[in-house]
Scaffold this motif. Structure first.
Motif, PDB file in Angstrom:
ATOM      1  N   ASP A 276       0.858  -1.184   0.000  1.00 13.35           N
ATOM      2  CA  ASP A 276       0.000   0.000   0.000  1.00 13.35           C
ATOM      3  C   ASP A 276       0.893   1.233   0.000  1.00 13.35           C
ATOM      4  O   ASP A 276       1.656   1.438   0.946  1.00 13.35           O
ATOM      5  CB  ASP A 276      -0.897   0.002   1.243  1.00 13.35           C
ATOM      6  N   GLU A 318      -3.140  -0.646  -2.596  1.00 13.20           N
ATOM      7  CA  GLU A 318      -3.682   0.680  -2.313  1.00 13.20           C
ATOM      8  C   GLU A 318      -2.663   1.714  -2.785  1.00 13.20           C
ATOM      9  O   GLU A 318      -1.626   1.901  -2.151  1.00 13.20           O
ATOM     10  CB  GLU A 318      -3.941   0.848  -0.809  1.00 13.20           C
ATOM     11  N   PHE A 358      -6.538   3.391  -4.013  1.00 13.91           N
ATOM     12  CA  PHE A 358      -7.378   3.485  -2.822  1.00 13.91           C
ATOM     13  C   PHE A 358      -8.035   4.862  -2.849  1.00 13.91           C
ATOM     14  O   PHE A 358      -7.349   5.865  -2.865  1.00 13.91           O
ATOM     15  CB  PHE A 358      -6.550   3.347  -1.548  1.00 13.91           C
ATOM     16  N   GLU A 368     -12.597   7.521   8.468  1.00 13.00           N
ATOM     17  CA  GLU A 368     -11.797   7.796   7.268  1.00 13.00           C
ATOM     18  C   GLU A 368     -12.468   8.717   6.259  1.00 13.00           C
ATOM     19  O   GLU A 368     -12.207   8.612   5.062  1.00 13.00           O
ATOM     20  CB  GLU A 368     -11.403   6.480   6.613  1.00 13.00           C
TER      21      GLU A 368
HETATM   22  C1  GAL Z   1      -4.595   1.571   4.759  1.00  8.83           C
HETATM   23  C2  GAL Z   1      -5.691   0.563   4.957  1.00  8.83           C
HETATM   24  C3  GAL Z   1      -6.988   1.006   4.338  1.00  8.83           C
HETATM   25  C4  GAL Z   1      -7.307   2.382   4.729  1.00  8.83           C
HETATM   26  C5  GAL Z   1      -6.163   3.310   4.515  1.00  8.83           C
HETATM   27  C6  GAL Z   1      -6.422   4.640   5.150  1.00  8.83           C
HETATM   28  O1  GAL Z   1      -3.532   1.382   5.646  1.00  8.83           O
HETATM   29  O2  GAL Z   1      -5.336  -0.682   4.413  1.00  8.83           O
HETATM   30  O3  GAL Z   1      -7.995   0.147   4.777  1.00  8.83           O
HETATM   31  O4  GAL Z   1      -7.660   2.375   6.067  1.00  8.83           O
HETATM   32  O5  GAL Z   1      -5.001   2.823   5.094  1.00  8.83           O
HETATM   33  O6  GAL Z   1      -6.308   4.606   6.545  1.00  8.83           O
END
Ligand code: GAL
Length: 690
Positions: A276, A318, A358, A368
């Motif tokens: 990510d 992500e 993401f 979030e």
């Molecule tokens: C990543 C996580 C996502 C989302 C994003 C923002 O670490 O996998 O689910 O939460 O951060 O916090």
């Protein structure tokens, strides 16, 4: 049962993270159509949606995701299905509070956040196994599914575990490792400060102590234990999914977090590893003001490089598409126009063949609401969506790069024992952090790319032999088998470089009563006669190359090993100041067909400028392009073809020169000579090999 497989994307692929449970069902079809229109052909779903499948204990309902998956099938959208264990439901934590993780003082983390569980409570393992099995059994044959995600970001949010279940499991781990309390007491040096254990029950996971006093040997085992617990939990889920998934569907998780041996996790449990990537953290409010020269978002290249060491053909689960934050945190501003593409291309350059943004649309509820996605709450087309569409065109124009290998000038050697030792030993941390950051900076600024290689129990000469040079900055912990491997590497023609503080601890983190660099001395022929860290109150220490004029000063920052060359080793440089002026600072010894260098300090971009040149590894692509240090260059290579990525992280246009004829893949145009990249611009060239 189908077995672990190695999964690789066959063509460049784009995806996004989608949460059907966050939106009205009427919106699903339109969302999928808009995604497909933008080039998005994969969605990752379900990783926090335990309640949607098991709303109360033991009652399973599959209709919600059946409807979504059927729609995906109908539209031609592929799905990565996430197991929901990152967020145990309220009914579960209320009834079984022993599944909760605790802070170091034992206070439980309650329902309301996420990742509030521990890996070791037997009831959580049982209930996790059951929900995973139910989901895999029910959805496993669905044609829309192409892969499975285990949990979400194992060891994110919490990478230390202090529940009662963890103490119980820690004891079992230690009993298996040591057999007897005598062996444990010896390994942990419990004779110091009267810590001797007389019953296994007296042993706990670390607890609060006075004035930062800890037993470092216990802590080292504690981190190994956390890693072992994480692997077992991940392995349990993988083993269940493997029984039900369709052949060809992959199993992955999205990393990369601390206190887990990610390499072993990939080898034992996963078919492919995903990461990510959120480079906007570099510009957030929590940014360290001292880090002005830390290369900002270019630093994500360092993380991606590490991910590539876990899995050479990884993906991004992500990839940042908007500003990041929670209602309780302001993390990073929105990508400026061009940065979304730049950061996604940064991932591709380092080896990612799958980019999933993401998230499709920013959530309108919960923690979030500020972790922004491609679309905003208003759901209108916007500049981010336009940029995703443009990125897709670029991605498809470089399809030929899919599966290509990154070209490296040297390898940086790491291992988990030393990494975990830095968590318990700030003397170790200080040198390790400095050198790793600076090796990365030097690699960026001098266009000298590297691979990272982790030494593991099953590492072999072939893992190292292809690199002309390996740098193992500070192997404080060393054992016989690693020392033997390094000796073999040098013997067959490799060049090994170690920095200060090498080889003075054993695998338990106990200091060895032998001259430093301990077991490495028979390779380096160097003898550490004295050592000290540099006081910030004193003049910076430097070394002088033998035979050179006084102007050839090499900085020797942070810590100094004062060396004496033995057994055919010679001093390449001597200290130029301090009370050890005139004593050897850098030694070199030829051994077999190779050589070993002991560099008596930490590494810095300045001293690496000299070292890279001395080792003949600096700027391996200088014949292809002449590029200023403000740009990043990366070379990927496949079937005799070479692909040069040039990335501009600056908010202004930067020029460079292509010395050879090349083809800009985005437009298929021939290019040579002076080129200009706009602010945040990227280019990928196929470089002619003649
Ligand atoms: C990543 C996580 C996502 C989302 C994003 C923002 O670490 O996998 O689910 O939460 O951060 O916090």
């Amino acid at each position: 049962m189908n077995h672990k497989q190695n999964f690789q994307w066959k063509k460049m692929t784009m995806g996004t993270c989608y949460y059907p449970e966050h939106w009205k069902e009427e919106l699903w079809a339109e969302d999928l159509d808009r995604m497909l229109d933008a080039g998005i052909t994969v969605v990752r779903i379900a990783e926090f949606a335990w309640n949607k499948v098991e709303p109360t204990e033991g009652r399973f309902e599959f209709g919600f995701f059946d409807r979504f998956l059927d729609l995906c099938e109908q539209k031609g959208m592929n799905v990565i299905f996430g197991t929901p264990t990152a967020t145990p439901p309220a009914w579960l934590t209320e009834k079984y509070p022993e599944v909760l993780n605790a802070a170091k003082d034992g206070v439980l983390y309650r329902h309301g956040g996420r990742k509030h569980y521990n890996y070791n409570a037997p009831v959580y393992r049982k209930l996790s196994a059951r929900i995973v099995e139910k989901e895999a059994e029910h959805y496993g044959r669905h044609p829309a599914i192409v892969g499975w995600q285990i949990d979400n970001e194992l060891n994110c949010e919490a990478n230390e575990f202090y529940s009662e279940a963890d103490s119980a499991a820690f004891r079992v781990f230690l009993e298996e490792k040591y057999g007897t309390l005598e062996a444990l007491n010896e390994a942990w040096g419990t004779v110091f400060w009267n810590q001797t254990y007389t019953d296994w029950k007296e042993i706990h996971v670390p607890r609060p102590t006075l004035n930062k006093g800890i037993n470092p040997h216990q802590h080292l085992d504690y981190y190994r234990f956390i890693s072992d617990s994480t692997l077992k939990y991940c392995g349990m889920q993988a083993e269940i999914i493997r029984r039900y998934r369709k052949p060809g569907d992959f199993i992955m998780t999205n990393g990369m977090f601390r206190n887990v041996d990610n390499h072993r996790m990939e080898k034992d449990c996963l078919d492919v590893y995903l990461y990510d990537s959120y480079p906007s953290f570099a510009f957030g409010l929590n940014r360290d003001p001292k880090a002005a020269d830390d290369l900002n978002d270019r630093k994500w290249t360092m993380h991606l490089n590490e991910v590539r060491s876990v899995c050479p053909h990884f993906g991004i689960m992500e990839q940042q598409s908007g500003a990041n934050g929670w209602t309780t945190r302001m993390e990073g501003p929105a990508p400026r126009p061009g940065q979304l593409t730049l950061w996604a291309m940064q991932s591709v350059a380092q080896g990612a063949d799958f980019i999933s943004f993401f998230r499709w649309r920013t959530c309108t509820v919960g923690s979030e609401i500020y972790w922004h996605g491609i679309l905003d709450y208003d759901n209108r087309d916007n500049r981010k969506l336009a940029e995703v569409k443009d990125f897709y065109k670029k991605l498809k124009s470089i399809d030929a790069v899919c599966g290509a290998k990154n070209v490296a000038a040297f390898a940086l050697i790491k291992d988990y024992d030393n990494e975990w030792d830095t968590e318990v030993d700030v003397w170790h941390l200080r040198v390790a952090e400095k050198s790793e950051k600076e090796i990365f900076a030097a690699s960026e600024l001098y266009h000298t790319p590297y691979d990272i290689v982790y030494l593991q129990e099953d590492s072999e000469l072939s893992d190292l032999a292809n690199y002309p040079v390996v740098i193992y900055p500070h192997p404080v912990i060393m054992d016989e088998s690693r020392a033997r491997l390094l000796e073999k590497y040098v013997d067959q023609g490799g060049v090994l470089v170690i920095g200060c503080r090498s080889g003075y601890k054993d695998m338990n983190g106990r200091c060895v009563m032998m001259p430093q660099p301990g077991l490495l001395q028979k390779i380096t022929g160097s003898d550490v006669r004295d050592f000290t860290f540099e006081s910030p109150a004193e003049e910076a220490v430097w070394a002088k190359l033998r035979g050179d004029g006084a102007e050839a000063k090499i900085e020797m920052p942070v810590f100094n090993d004062i060396l004496e060359p033995l057994d055919g080793a010679e001093a390449l440089a001597v200290y130029g100041n301090s009370y050890y002026a005139g004593k050897a600072a850098i030694t070199e010894r030829k051994l077999g067909a190779g050589k070993a260098i002991h560099f008596g300090s930490t590494f810095s971009r300045k001293n690496l400028n000299w070292l890279f040149a001395y080792l003949g590894i600096k700027e391996p692509f200088a014949d292809v392009a002449d590029v200023p240090d403000t740009l990043e260059t990366v070379m990927r290579e496949k079937e005799g073809r070479r692909y040069l990525f040039v990335l501009n992280f600056q908010p202004y246009a930067v020029e460079f020169t292509l010395r050879k004829k090349a083809r800009l893949l985005y437009t298929k145009e021939e290019a040579q000579g002076r080129q200009k990249l706009p602010a945040f611009g990227t280019a990928v060239y196929e470089v002619s090999v003649d």
